[in-house]
Design a protein around this motif. Structure first.
Motif, PDB file in Angstrom:
ATOM      1  N   PHE A 132      31.319  41.731  32.464  1.00  0.00           N
ATOM      2  CA  PHE A 132      32.586  41.729  32.540  1.00  0.00           C
ATOM      3  C   PHE A 132      32.774  40.796  33.079  1.00  0.00           C
ATOM      4  CE2 PHE A 132      29.789  43.216  35.894  1.00  0.00           C
ATOM      5  CZ  PHE A 132      30.717  42.571  36.939  1.00  0.00           C
ATOM      6  N   SER A 133      34.314  40.654  33.654  1.00  0.00           N
ATOM      7  CA  SER A 133      34.665  39.891  34.462  1.00  0.00           C
ATOM      8  C   SER A 133      35.398  40.133  35.451  1.00  0.00           C
ATOM      9  CB  SER A 133      36.219  38.360  33.644  1.00  0.00           C
ATOM     10  OG  SER A 133      34.660  37.435  32.345  1.00  0.00           O
ATOM     11  N   PRO A 134      36.104  39.666  37.089  1.00  0.00           N
ATOM     12  CA  PRO A 134      36.491  40.380  37.152  1.00  0.00           C
ATOM     13  C   PRO A 134      37.712  40.322  37.605  1.00  0.00           C
ATOM     14  CG  PRO A 134      35.599  38.238  38.598  1.00  0.00           C
ATOM     15  CD  PRO A 134      35.688  38.213  36.860  1.00  0.00           C
ATOM     16  N   VAL A 135      38.359  41.319  36.863  1.00  0.00           N
ATOM     17  CA  VAL A 135      39.296  40.664  36.677  1.00  0.00           C
ATOM     18  C   VAL A 135      40.282  42.660  37.158  1.00  0.00           C
ATOM     19  CG1 VAL A 135      41.722  41.440  34.945  1.00  0.00           C
ATOM     20  CG2 VAL A 135      40.147  39.765  34.213  1.00  0.00           C
ATOM     21  N   ILE A 136      40.860  42.380  38.269  1.00  0.00           N
ATOM     22  CA  ILE A 136      41.015  43.788  39.439  1.00  0.00           C
ATOM     23  C   ILE A 136      42.316  44.250  39.016  1.00  0.00           C
ATOM     24  CG2 ILE A 136      40.332  44.884  41.575  1.00  0.00           C
ATOM     25  CD1 ILE A 136      38.020  42.601  41.065  1.00  0.00           C
ATOM     26  N   PRO A 137      43.181  45.033  39.434  1.00  0.00           N
ATOM     27  CA  PRO A 137      44.444  45.327  39.625  1.00  0.00           C
ATOM     28  C   PRO A 137      44.450  44.955  41.462  1.00  0.00           C
ATOM     29  CG  PRO A 137      43.510  46.641  38.505  1.00  0.00           C
ATOM     30  CD  PRO A 137      42.276  46.109  38.548  1.00  0.00           C
TER      31      PRO A 137
ATOM     32  N   SER B 184      40.806  35.251  38.735  1.00  0.00           N
ATOM     33  CA  SER B 184      41.454  34.412  37.781  1.00  0.00           C
ATOM     34  C   SER B 184      40.199  33.559  37.847  1.00  0.00           C
ATOM     35  CB  SER B 184      42.284  33.175  38.988  1.00  0.00           C
ATOM     36  OG  SER B 184      42.313  33.127  40.450  1.00  0.00           O
ATOM     37  N   TYR B 185      39.503  34.324  37.986  1.00  0.00           N
ATOM     38  CA  TYR B 185      38.298  33.124  37.932  1.00  0.00           C
ATOM     39  C   TYR B 185      37.325  33.025  36.957  1.00  0.00           C
ATOM     40  CZ  TYR B 185      36.965  33.649  42.795  1.00  0.00           C
ATOM     41  OH  TYR B 185      36.739  33.197  44.728  1.00  0.00           O
ATOM     42  N   PRO B 186      37.134  31.986  36.651  1.00  0.00           N
ATOM     43  CA  PRO B 186      36.661  31.320  34.588  1.00  0.00           C
ATOM     44  C   PRO B 186      35.340  31.928  34.662  1.00  0.00           C
ATOM     45  CG  PRO B 186      36.791  29.826  36.122  1.00  0.00           C
ATOM     46  CD  PRO B 186      37.600  30.484  36.405  1.00  0.00           C
TER      47      PRO B 186
ATOM     48  N   TYR C 297      42.456  28.843  39.551  1.00  0.00           N
ATOM     49  CA  TYR C 297      41.579  29.470  40.341  1.00  0.00           C
ATOM     50  C   TYR C 297      40.432  28.154  41.266  1.00  0.00           C
ATOM     51  CZ  TYR C 297      39.262  26.071  36.287  1.00  0.00           C
ATOM     52  OH  TYR C 297      38.540  25.065  36.413  1.00  0.00           O
ATOM     53  N   THR C 298      41.400  26.446  41.004  1.00  0.00           N
ATOM     54  CA  THR C 298      41.366  25.034  41.343  1.00  0.00           C
ATOM     55  C   THR C 298      41.798  25.729  42.672  1.00  0.00           C
ATOM     56  OG1 THR C 298      43.286  24.574  41.255  1.00  0.00           O
ATOM     57  CG2 THR C 298      41.823  23.976  39.605  1.00  0.00           C
ATOM     58  N   ARG C 299      42.519  26.368  42.929  1.00  0.00           N
ATOM     59  CA  ARG C 299      43.042  27.020  45.151  1.00  0.00           C
ATOM     60  C   ARG C 299      42.073  27.037  45.706  1.00  0.00           C
ATOM     61  NH1 ARG C 299      49.047  29.746  46.920  1.00  0.00           N
ATOM     62  NH2 ARG C 299      48.985  27.564  45.625  1.00  0.00           N
TER      63      ARG C 299
ATOM     64  N   ARG D 110      33.964  19.968  38.146  1.00  0.00           N
ATOM     65  CA  ARG D 110      31.838  20.216  38.110  1.00  0.00           C
ATOM     66  C   ARG D 110      31.469  20.865  39.175  1.00  0.00           C
ATOM     67  NH1 ARG D 110      32.843  16.463  33.790  1.00  0.00           N
ATOM     68  NH2 ARG D 110      33.638  15.163  34.455  1.00  0.00           N
ATOM     69  N   ASN D 111      32.595  22.015  39.302  1.00  0.00           N
ATOM     70  CA  ASN D 111      32.429  23.339  40.029  1.00  0.00           C
ATOM     71  C   ASN D 111      32.103  24.166  39.558  1.00  0.00           C
ATOM     72  OD1 ASN D 111      32.613  21.852  42.363  1.00  0.00           O
ATOM     73  ND2 ASN D 111      34.967  22.023  42.404  1.00  0.00           N
ATOM     74  N   ALA D 112      31.245  24.120  37.997  1.00  0.00           N
ATOM     75  CA  ALA D 112      30.667  25.386  37.398  1.00  0.00           C
ATOM     76  C   ALA D 112      30.454  25.871  38.100  1.00  0.00           C
ATOM     77  CB  ALA D 112      30.771  25.353  35.569  1.00  0.00           C
ATOM     78  N   LEU D 113      28.908  25.819  38.316  1.00  0.00           N
ATOM     79  CA  LEU D 113      27.789  26.352  39.768  1.00  0.00           C
ATOM     80  C   LEU D 113      28.225  26.857  40.478  1.00  0.00           C
ATOM     81  CD1 LEU D 113      25.208  26.587  39.212  1.00  0.00           C
ATOM     82  CD2 LEU D 113      24.481  25.227  40.108  1.00  0.00           C
ATOM     83  N   ILE D 114      29.344  26.224  41.147  1.00  0.00           N
ATOM     84  CA  ILE D 114      29.578  26.836  42.410  1.00  0.00           C
ATOM     85  C   ILE D 114      30.002  28.024  42.330  1.00  0.00           C
ATOM     86  CG2 ILE D 114      31.357  26.645  44.528  1.00  0.00           C
ATOM     87  CD1 ILE D 114      30.352  23.454  44.155  1.00  0.00           C
ATOM     88  N   ILE D 115      31.316  28.283  41.053  1.00  0.00           N
ATOM     89  CA  ILE D 115      31.590  29.720  40.560  1.00  0.00           C
ATOM     90  C   ILE D 115      30.826  30.314  40.294  1.00  0.00           C
ATOM     91  CG2 ILE D 115      33.231  30.493  39.028  1.00  0.00           C
ATOM     92  CD1 ILE D 115      34.600  27.781  38.802  1.00  0.00           C
ATOM     93  N   ALA D 116      30.142  30.306  39.449  1.00  0.00           N
ATOM     94  CA  ALA D 116      28.801  31.266  39.245  1.00  0.00           C
ATOM     95  C   ALA D 116      27.523  31.722  40.719  1.00  0.00           C
ATOM     96  CB  ALA D 116      27.364  30.450  38.086  1.00  0.00           C
ATOM     97  N   ARG D 117      27.304  31.044  40.996  1.00  0.00           N
ATOM     98  CA  ARG D 117      27.175  31.157  42.599  1.00  0.00           C
ATOM     99  C   ARG D 117      28.072  32.490  43.257  1.00  0.00           C
ATOM    100  NH1 ARG D 117      22.763  28.250  44.766  1.00  0.00           N
ATOM    101  NH2 ARG D 117      22.406  26.143  43.808  1.00  0.00           N
TER     102      ARG D 117
END
Length: 798
Positions: free
Chosen positions: A177-182, A189-191, A353-355, A362-369
């Motif tokens: 899943f992805s966190p698509v939450i009403p 907005s997260y990738p 999501y850049t906000r 180069r922040n994909a791993l930060i998002i993953a964490r």
């Protein structure tokens, strides 16, 4: 036919303790639990299901002469949030639908992007790729999984792969899943996509299990730059997370095609994490030999950039020894960071999501964490949202399936959500939001269609709908004096006339939000529905949210829109006059004189404008609109009511046709608490006539409502669209019927759309339209989101 499901049980409650949604302090349940007898996954009974990889041959084909997208029925839920770009994963287990390039569609299965399993029980050792694909690359890998070796389930935003393969001595369930939450404007907005594996040993012997997640470095791939070289991967690990970043040489990202991917897992007690940061796609044999020998990888760290034409990938593996009856859950995460959206005119914007994660790319791993830390809480928020609907026995199960799964399009429809221009400042508010009508008709926020679809957005993410309305209000007074060629006639017309509500807010090939009216098939400046639809959506948004500032701020747009529409009343009967050409959302179906469709929209819009005028204190306009409304109501009855229904139009060659959408304005009036625009007894008679002819009288009532029927019971074949079923207008019609108490008719009407979508292979690509053969037009379409209007009708009946 729907496939047999696993029983809905609460056994996983032993695994997942109660959680409280919190991004700062998430609850972390135990990852490893002893279960004595059995393990059954907890899957909502409304989830759509299908045997993994089972072919489907009944799907129709595009029914028009010009090229249209037809990716076939192997579709599944997309990963990714609102405006983040999406990655579609099919029910074969492969990643194949790529919407990372803003507004562009790319479909290709990438074999290296896969999950694989290793199992050792005693002296018996085996390893398999968990997909029935038979690719021509990475042939050294063991692609022997048969079709049907398990079941795929989907209920947006979650999906499950339940593997039931007799060669495996363990039970495997993967939840994604992805966190698509009403009502959530951050995590939604997260990738990112989460894959939680439940691994259970049902045997009386110990087993060793390894799960490998491999991913190709695809930076630039979908922009034609995937083989330019300079791709490299590297490992980052700490006491909680092991991840691999896949990126390119260079500093901060300045181009849309540049960015990074990351695959990561969380360290779990008793689970060993290993990796290979670089292996060539041209020679994947050594990696497979490594994994298939013991379910582990050799911790290869290799940052060498790829050479031109060389494709490289990376892999993570988790390995665990399970005692008899033991269950363990292990998460993997896929994240991506492509922060820039670029459009055809050279316009560049940052994604929403850049906000929260910065703009370097180069922040994909930060998002993953963050996902690994919080995914339990995110899922609980999704469960809390869906539970009341899923547990309501008054709602049919098939309806629950369609209701949630149609939401795929809000993330997967070429969706963009900006966080400021590149080189500019971040927006003070929530940022502008847009999604395509469809990829075949690539126009952002197509307003005549969004009129139906917007019931999903206003109920689930109302701030985005309000932002969208502010964008349209600002565009009403805009003028673009460029003359463009109209596709239907070959004539030229001004692109945008001041006072006309625009058809759309631009195209990915030009400059969304900057240049409206990219649509050129007809001259939308003379359409008779768009201006009324602006007024009605604004009123609806106020009623649903109670936000008076929206009405007060956008009231000038209401006045301008109605003033402009009033010009089309050529015979001064209060109703807009059609010119005998397609000049409304049915853009190949001509109307002449007054029409039920545009006329009903005007009547409801005037009622709404009167109410909004009172809110802002504009008594002069309230008086004018009241007089206009009375005249228009009289004319509507005199010219269009024939004793059983409202005629298609007043002067055309098939004016007595029965249009399914004839009282669309009354639907909005019912949904927003306005007074009836026509006598209530006429509404009921018209709806019963529509049901008898357009629904039950077409395809045995199994395909939805055909747009036009003749009084003799034959389909109106005036044009292409008169003989089509429109999925979104049918769902809206069903909502209208519910508002009017025609419950049985409403559910049968809506079921026809579900029936074709899920029994003819259109899942997760619901078209705009199909004909009686099942052939379709415009897959992956915006308008079916109108199913959320049924939710509004159900709430209103309470």
């Amino acid at each position: 036919m729907r496939c047999k499901r696993y029983p809905f049980t609460a056994i996983l409650l032993l695994v997942l303790a109660p959680l409280v949604f919190s991004c700062v302090h998430p609850a972390t349940p135990p990852e490893r639990v002893k279960i004595q007898e059995t393990f059954t996954p907890q899957i909502p009974s409304a989830a759509w299901s299908r045997p993994i990889g089972e072919p489907y041959e009944r799907a129709g084909r595009p029914k028009v002469n010009y090229p249209m997208i037809d990716d076939g029925p192997f579709q599944g839920l997309p990963l990714g949030g609102l405006g983040a770009g999406t990655i579609g994963r099919t029910y074969r287990g492969d990643f194949a639908r790529w919407h990372l390039n803003a507004g562009k569609h790319f479909y290709e299965s990438i074999p290296a992007n896969q999950f694989s399993v290793f199992v050792r029980r005693g002296n018996y050792v085996q390893a398999h790729v968990l997909s029935p694909l038979k690719p021509t690359v990475l042939e050294e890998w063991n692609w022997d999984m048969p079709v049907g070796a398990g079941t795929y389930y989907a209920l947006f935003p979650r999906a499950w792969f339940v593997y039931n393969w007799d060669v495996l001595p363990v039970k495997l369930v993967q939840k994604q899943f992805s966190p698509v939450i009403p009502h959530n404007y951050r995590e939604s907005s997260y990738p990112v996509g989460i894959f939680e594996w439940a691994i259970y040993n049902p045997t009386d012997e110990p087993v060793t299990v390894g799960i490998m997640f491999s991913w190709q470095n695809l930076v630039g791939y979908f922009w034609g730059r995937g083989t330019m070289g300079g791709h490299y991967n590297y490992v980052e690990a700490d006491d909680k997370v092991v991840g691999i970043v896949l990126t390119r040489e260079g500093g901060e990202v300045t181009e849309e095609w540049d960015g990074s991917f990351a695959i990561a897992t969380r360290k779990v007690p008793g689970v060993e994490v290993t990796y290979n940061a670089r292996f060539p796609i041209a020679d994947g044999g050594p990696l497979w030999t490594d994994f298939s020998s013991d379910g582990k990888l050799s911790n290869v760290e290799d940052r060498r950039p790829s050479e031109p034409l060389e494709m490289v990938a990376a892999a993570l593996a988790v390995t665990v020894d399970l005692r008899p009856g033991e269950l363990i859950t292990v998460p993997f995460v896929l994240a991506w960071d492509f922060p820039i959206m670029e459009f055809g005119a050279g316009e560049k914007w940052y994604r929403r999501y850049t906000r929260f994660f910065g703009k370097s790319g180069r922040n994909a791993l930060i998002i993953a964490r963050e996902a690994l830390e919080n995914y339990h809480a995110w899922e609980k928020a999704i469960e809390d949202w869906q539970r009341p609907i899923l547990e309501d026995r008054r709602r049919p199960e098939w309806y629950k399936t369609a209701l949630f799964n149609e939401l795929y399009y809000l993330v997967d429809g070429g969706t963009i959500w900006e966080n400021g221009r590149v080189g500019g400042q971040e927006p003070e508010g929530i940022g502008r939001f847009a999604y395509l009508e469809c990829f075949d008709y690539p126009f952002y926020n197509t307003f005549d269609v969004h009129f139906y679809a917007s019931f999903a957005l206003i109920q689930l993410w109302p701030e985005l709908q309000k932002s969208l309305m502010r964008d349209f209000a600002a565009a009403i007074g805009m003028e673009d004096k460029e003359f463009v060629r109209i596709g239907a006639t070959g004539k030229k017309a001004q692109r945008k006339v001041a006072g006309a509500v625009p058809h759309d807010l631009g195209s990915p090939d030009e400059a969304p939000w900057v240049r409206p009216n990219a649509y050129r098939w007809q001259d939308s400046n003379i359409w008779k529905d768009l201006n009324s639809k602006f007024v009605l959506q604004l009123w609806r948004d106020y009623v649903f949210t109670g936000d008076e500032s929206l009405v007060k701020d956008l009231w000038p747009g209401v006045v301008q829109a109605l003033d402009y529409l009033h010009r089309f009343d050529e015979d001064e009967d209060g109703l807009p006059d059609h010119a005998g050409i397609p000049d409304q959302t049915y853009d190949t179906w001509p109307m002449k004189g007054a029409s039920a469709y545009s006329g009903s929209l005007l009547l409801a819009a005037l009622e709404a404008a009167i109410e909004m005028g009172r809110i802002v204190g504009d008594e002069e306009r309230v008086g004018f609109y009241s007089q206009w409304l009375e005249l228009a109501k009289r004319s509507f009855e005199e010219k269009l009511w024939n004793g059983r229904y409202y005629k298609f139009d007043s002067e055309g060659p098939t004016s007595d046709s029965i249009m399914a959408d004839q009282l669309v304005g009354q639907w909005y009036a019912d949904a927003t608490g306005l007074e009836p625009i026509v006598p209530p007894e006429h509404i009921e008679l018209a709806l019963r006539t529509i049901y008898r002819y357009n629904v039950a009288g077409f395809a045995n009532g199994e395909m939805g409502a055909v747009n036009g029927m003749r009084p003799d019971g034959k389909v109106d074949r005036t044009g292409e669209q008169s003989q089509e079923v429109w999925t979104g207008t049918t769902y809206a019609l069903a909502a209208f019927m519910l508002h009017r108490g025609l419950e049985e008719e409403a559910w049968k009407t809506a079921w026809g759309i579900y029936n074709v979508t899920y029994n003819r292979g259109y899942w997760f690509r619901t078209p705009e339209a199909w004909d009686i053969t099942g052939n379709f037009r415009a897959s992956m379409y915006m308008r079916p989101l109108s199913i959320w209007a049924i939710e509004r009708a159900l709430e209103a009946r309470k």
